[in-house]
Design an enzyme around this catalytic site. Structure first.
Site, PDB file in Angstrom:
ATOM      1  N   SER A  90       0.848  -1.185   0.000  1.00  0.00           N
ATOM      2  CA  SER A  90       0.000   0.000   0.000  1.00  0.00           C
ATOM      3  C   SER A  90       0.883   1.233   0.000  1.00  0.00           C
ATOM      4  O   SER A  90       1.836   1.321   0.786  1.00  0.00           O
ATOM      5  CB  SER A  90      -0.916   0.003   1.223  1.00  0.00           C
TER       6      SER A  90
ATOM      7  N   HIS B 121       2.164  12.189  -0.630  1.00  0.00           N
ATOM      8  CA  HIS B 121       1.739  13.585  -0.554  1.00  0.00           C
ATOM      9  C   HIS B 121       2.977  14.442  -0.842  1.00  0.00           C
ATOM     10  O   HIS B 121       4.028  14.262  -0.227  1.00  0.00           O
ATOM     11  CB  HIS B 121       1.172  13.904   0.819  1.00  0.00           C
TER      12      HIS B 121
ATOM     13  N   HIS C  71      -2.088   7.276  -4.957  1.00  0.00           N
ATOM     14  CA  HIS C  71      -2.333   6.085  -4.136  1.00  0.00           C
ATOM     15  C   HIS C  71      -2.186   4.860  -5.012  1.00  0.00           C
ATOM     16  O   HIS C  71      -2.567   4.873  -6.187  1.00  0.00           O
ATOM     17  CB  HIS C  71      -3.740   6.139  -3.538  1.00  0.00           C
TER      18      HIS C  71
ATOM     19  N   ASN D  66      -2.215   0.305  -4.479  1.00  0.00           N
ATOM     20  CA  ASN D  66      -2.071  -0.899  -3.673  1.00  0.00           C
ATOM     21  C   ASN D  66      -2.396  -2.122  -4.516  1.00  0.00           C
ATOM     22  O   ASN D  66      -3.153  -2.042  -5.496  1.00  0.00           O
ATOM     23  CB  ASN D  66      -2.951  -0.861  -2.412  1.00  0.00           C
ATOM     24  N   THR D  67      -1.778  -3.230  -4.151  1.00  0.00           N
ATOM     25  CA  THR D  67      -2.142  -4.538  -4.700  1.00  0.00           C
ATOM     26  C   THR D  67      -2.091  -5.532  -3.542  1.00  0.00           C
ATOM     27  O   THR D  67      -1.287  -5.379  -2.616  1.00  0.00           O
ATOM     28  CB  THR D  67      -1.206  -5.002  -5.835  1.00  0.00           C
ATOM     29  N   ARG D  68      -2.925  -6.565  -3.611  1.00  0.00           N
ATOM     30  CA  ARG D  68      -3.046  -7.460  -2.469  1.00  0.00           C
ATOM     31  C   ARG D  68      -3.597  -8.817  -2.899  1.00  0.00           C
ATOM     32  O   ARG D  68      -4.259  -8.949  -3.929  1.00  0.00           O
ATOM     33  CB  ARG D  68      -3.964  -6.851  -1.408  1.00  0.00           C
TER      34      ARG D  68
ATOM     35  N   HIS E  11      -3.454   7.498 -17.095  1.00  0.00           N
ATOM     36  CA  HIS E  11      -4.401   6.492 -17.566  1.00  0.00           C
ATOM     37  C   HIS E  11      -3.837   5.697 -18.743  1.00  0.00           C
ATOM     38  O   HIS E  11      -4.091   4.487 -18.866  1.00  0.00           O
ATOM     39  CB  HIS E  11      -5.718   7.155 -17.961  1.00  0.00           C
TER      40      HIS E  11
ATOM     41  N   HIS F  20     -20.612  12.389   0.281  1.00  0.00           N
ATOM     42  CA  HIS F  20     -21.065  13.562   1.025  1.00  0.00           C
ATOM     43  C   HIS F  20     -20.546  14.870   0.426  1.00  0.00           C
ATOM     44  O   HIS F  20     -21.025  15.947   0.799  1.00  0.00           O
ATOM     45  CB  HIS F  20     -20.670  13.448   2.511  1.00  0.00           C
TER      46      HIS F  20
ATOM     47  N   GLY G  11      -6.875  -5.626  13.734  1.00  0.00           N
ATOM     48  CA  GLY G  11      -5.827  -5.418  14.727  1.00  0.00           C
ATOM     49  C   GLY G  11      -4.470  -5.081  14.169  1.00  0.00           C
ATOM     50  O   GLY G  11      -3.459  -5.212  14.871  1.00  0.00           O
TER      51      GLY G  11
END
Length: 296
Positions: free
Chosen positions: A118, A122, A132, A134-136, A166, A196, A279
């Protein structure tokens, strides 16, 4: 499904670690060769690397990871590149979340294993976009899947930068099927939307989750190419924009946009919710938050 994925888990965890090493090297290189432009007379920064460990309720080892954070650099104000490999038993809330996603049998055997990388960057210069990636891979005795993607988050938008970002992602995805990039782009547009605020978090990218076609090798290869696309998609943008001067108004625009980024990550991001629910080290989970932000 029995745990016959020992080798695959090892390969995936090793790949995420190698990608981490490649990105850390590239980002420290950007710090080193920033010879002109704002902050070029400052000292180049380096990543601070720390191990973090995770333990189950009975105190037994449950994996951990490597947290690498660079702060106060010439180019990067704060960037984190984390890798993790965690395992154990999902708590009741996480079991319910897995069941809601269609994973059967979690109440009878709630074991899990997960590994990934991850990254959130900034930048010092408001003309350099935040990013940003990430791969998982996630495994339970009942199912396995891959996920990941990357998205660009400029506070000052440049259409040519968006097109480059892109374009590199599409070039890396097209070998896996020309229908894939449009699907993952649309998924990112939906996922990285801030309800929001009724707006997108940035200018999009690609996103996938729960990827399990039944062909582990093919899905792993796709996940690797999502990771491989990152540096050629992002580094040229940093090299181009880091030399531009900025005004106080530009910096203010950046800080307000970071407030939007923080809102999204704290309210909606699945990775943040999962990491805290299982956790994992809170500092590692919340590494994505910017060092400074403001709200109007």
């Amino acid at each position: 499904m029995t745990d016959d994925f020992t080798q695959q888990k090892s390969r995936a965890a090793a790949w995420f670690r190698q990608l981490r090493d490649d990105i850390v090297t590239a980002f420290e290189g950007l710090e080193d060769n920033h010879a002109t432009g704002p902050l070029s007379d400052a000292a180049p920064a380096r990543f601070e690397v720390s191990d973090n460990s995770r333990h189950s309720d009975d105190g037994s080892d449950a994996g951990g990871g490597l947290m690498s954070v660079m702060r106060g650099g010439r180019v990067f104000e704060k960037v984190g590149v984390n890798v993790s490999e965690v395992y154990g038993t999902l708590g009741e809330a996480a079991q319910r979340a897995m069941a809601a996603r269609g994973v059967p049998g979690m109440d009878s055997d709630p074991r899990f294993w997960a590994s990934g990388i991850s990254l959130v960057a900034h930048m010092q210069n408001p003309h350099c976009p935040a990013v940003h990636m990430n791969t998982r891979m996630f495994w339970t005795p009942h199912a396995w899947w891959f996920g990941g993607g990357s998205d660009l988050n400029p506070c000052i938008e440049y259409p040519e930068d968006t097109a480059h970002f892109h374009g590199q992602q599409q070039a890396h995805l097209d070998p896996h099927g020309t229908d894939l990039y449009p699907k993952l782009k649309a998924w990112a547009d939906e996922y990285f939307f801030v309800p929001h605020r009724n707006r997108a978090r940035g200018v999009g990218g690609i996103f996938m989750d729960d990827r399990n076609t039944g062909d582990w090798e093919a899905d792993f290869a796709l996940t690797q190419d999502i990771g491989r696309a990152f540096l050629p998609a992002y580094v040229p943008l940093v090299e181009k924009r880091r030399v531009q001067p900025w005004s106080d108004a530009d910096k203010d625009t950046q800080l307000v946009h970071r407030g939007l980024y923080a809102e999204y990550n704290l309210v909606y991001d699945r990775g943040t919710k999962f990491g805290l629910a299982t956790g994992h080290d809170a500092n590692a989970v919340l590494m994505s938050l910017p060092p400074l932000a403001k709200w109007t």
